[in-house]
Design a protein around this motif. Structure first.
Motif, mmCIF file in Angstrom:
data_model
loop_
_atom_site.group_PDB
_atom_site.id
_atom_site.type_symbol
_atom_site.label_atom_id
_atom_site.label_comp_id
_atom_site.label_asym_id
_atom_site.label_seq_id
_atom_site.Cartn_x
_atom_site.Cartn_y
_atom_site.Cartn_z
ATOM 1 N N LEU A 1 0.901 52.692 48.168
ATOM 2 C CA LEU A 1 1.478 51.528 48.846
ATOM 3 C C LEU A 1 0.534 51.077 49.950
ATOM 4 N N VAL A 2 0.293 49.781 49.995
ATOM 5 C CA VAL A 2 -0.586 49.228 51.026
ATOM 6 C C VAL A 2 0.127 48.074 51.710
ATOM 7 N N GLU A 3 0.328 48.234 53.023
ATOM 8 C CA GLU A 3 0.983 47.181 53.802
ATOM 9 C C GLU A 3 -0.047 46.258 54.435
ATOM 10 N N SER A 4 0.390 45.056 54.725
ATOM 11 C CA SER A 4 -0.437 44.107 55.457
ATOM 12 C C SER A 4 0.469 43.121 56.175
ATOM 13 N N GLY A 5 -0.108 42.406 57.141
ATOM 14 C CA GLY A 5 0.631 41.332 57.796
ATOM 15 C C GLY A 5 1.099 41.614 59.198
ATOM 16 N N GLY A 6 0.863 42.808 59.698
ATOM 17 C CA GLY A 6 1.276 43.093 61.062
ATOM 18 C C GLY A 6 0.414 42.353 62.071
ATOM 19 N N GLY A 7 0.802 42.460 63.332
ATOM 20 C CA GLY A 7 0.017 41.814 64.365
ATOM 21 C C GLY A 7 0.806 41.640 65.640
ATOM 22 N N LEU A 8 0.273 40.801 66.512
ATOM 23 C CA LEU A 8 0.897 40.507 67.800
ATOM 24 C C LEU A 8 1.560 39.144 67.733
ATOM 25 N N VAL A 9 2.797 39.083 68.203
ATOM 26 C CA VAL A 9 3.548 37.838 68.172
ATOM 27 C C VAL A 9 4.389 37.742 69.431
ATOM 28 N N GLN A 10 4.643 36.527 69.870
ATOM 29 C CA GLN A 10 5.491 36.338 71.036
ATOM 30 C C GLN A 10 6.960 36.464 70.663
ATOM 31 N N ALA A 11 7.750 36.843 71.623
ATOM 32 C CA ALA A 11 9.191 36.928 71.403
ATOM 33 C C ALA A 11 9.717 35.596 70.881
ATOM 34 N N GLY A 12 10.582 35.684 69.887
ATOM 35 C CA GLY A 12 11.113 34.488 69.249
ATOM 36 C C GLY A 12 10.308 34.034 68.052
ATOM 37 N N GLY A 13 9.154 34.622 67.870
ATOM 38 C CA GLY A 13 8.277 34.231 66.777
ATOM 39 C C GLY A 13 8.608 34.945 65.477
ATOM 40 N N SER A 14 7.744 34.726 64.493
ATOM 41 C CA SER A 14 7.958 35.267 63.148
ATOM 42 C C SER A 14 6.689 35.928 62.632
ATOM 43 N N LEU A 15 6.886 36.879 61.747
ATOM 44 C CA LEU A 15 5.801 37.523 61.011
ATOM 45 C C LEU A 15 6.295 37.830 59.618
ATOM 46 N N ARG A 16 5.365 37.903 58.688
ATOM 47 C CA ARG A 16 5.697 38.302 57.316
ATOM 48 C C ARG A 16 4.834 39.478 56.923
ATOM 49 N N LEU A 17 5.477 40.568 56.566
ATOM 50 C CA LEU A 17 4.778 41.754 56.089
ATOM 51 C C LEU A 17 4.785 41.776 54.571
ATOM 52 N N VAL B 1 6.567 43.779 47.710
ATOM 53 C CA VAL B 1 7.721 43.396 48.513
ATOM 54 C C VAL B 1 7.248 42.768 49.813
ATOM 55 N N TYR B 2 8.119 41.954 50.354
ATOM 56 C CA TYR B 2 7.817 41.232 51.574
ATOM 57 C C TYR B 2 8.941 41.461 52.581
ATOM 58 N N LEU B 3 8.595 41.364 53.835
ATOM 59 C CA LEU B 3 9.592 41.405 54.886
ATOM 60 C C LEU B 3 9.321 40.229 55.813
ATOM 61 N N GLN B 4 10.175 39.219 55.722
ATOM 62 C CA GLN B 4 10.078 38.077 56.607
ATOM 63 C C GLN B 4 10.882 38.388 57.855
#
Length: 118
Positions: A4-20, A79-82
């Motif tokens: 399994l290989v994850e990607s998409g992490g990072g730094l985001v401001q509160a209230g923002g969005s990320l997709r893993l 799989v994705y995690l929005q």
């Protein structure tokens, strides 16, 4: 074995969005469930969300319900995690995991860091 290989992490401001994203390879035919877990600073690893490969049924922890959405591709090997409306409590290393029909999460990715700044 399943890798399994994850990607998409990072730094985001509160209230923002990320997709893993999490891509599975190897003996993917053995996978029945794929899930996301997370471990925040000084905390135990906790369940976040899960999706059943064959019927797409999902489940979520109470802490992310209504904000996070787990989904998969048609083949069920990605799989994705929005993640929306992120807050500081969501800061953690997020791990992708896969389980066979037993439901035991036997396979884990290396993790991806998500940091939410306030």
């Amino acid at each position: 074995q399943v890798q399994l290989v994850e990607s998409g992490g990072g730094l985001v401001q509160a209230g923002g969005s990320l997709r893993l994203s999490c891509a599975a390879s190897g003996r993917t035919s053995s996978i029945w469930f794929m899930g996301w877990f997370r471990q925040g600073p000084g905390k135990e690893r906790e369940f976040v969300a899960r999706i059943q490969r064959w019927n797409g049924r999902t489940s979520y922890s109470d802490s992310v319900k209504g904000r996070f959405t787990i989904s998969k591709n048609n083949a069920g090997n990605t799989v994705y995690l929005q993640m929306n409306s992120l807050n500081s409590e969501d800061t953690a290393v997020y791990y992708c995991s896969a389980a066979p029909a037993t439901g035991s999460y036997d396979y884990w990715g290396q993790g991806t860091q998500v940091t939410v700044s306030s």
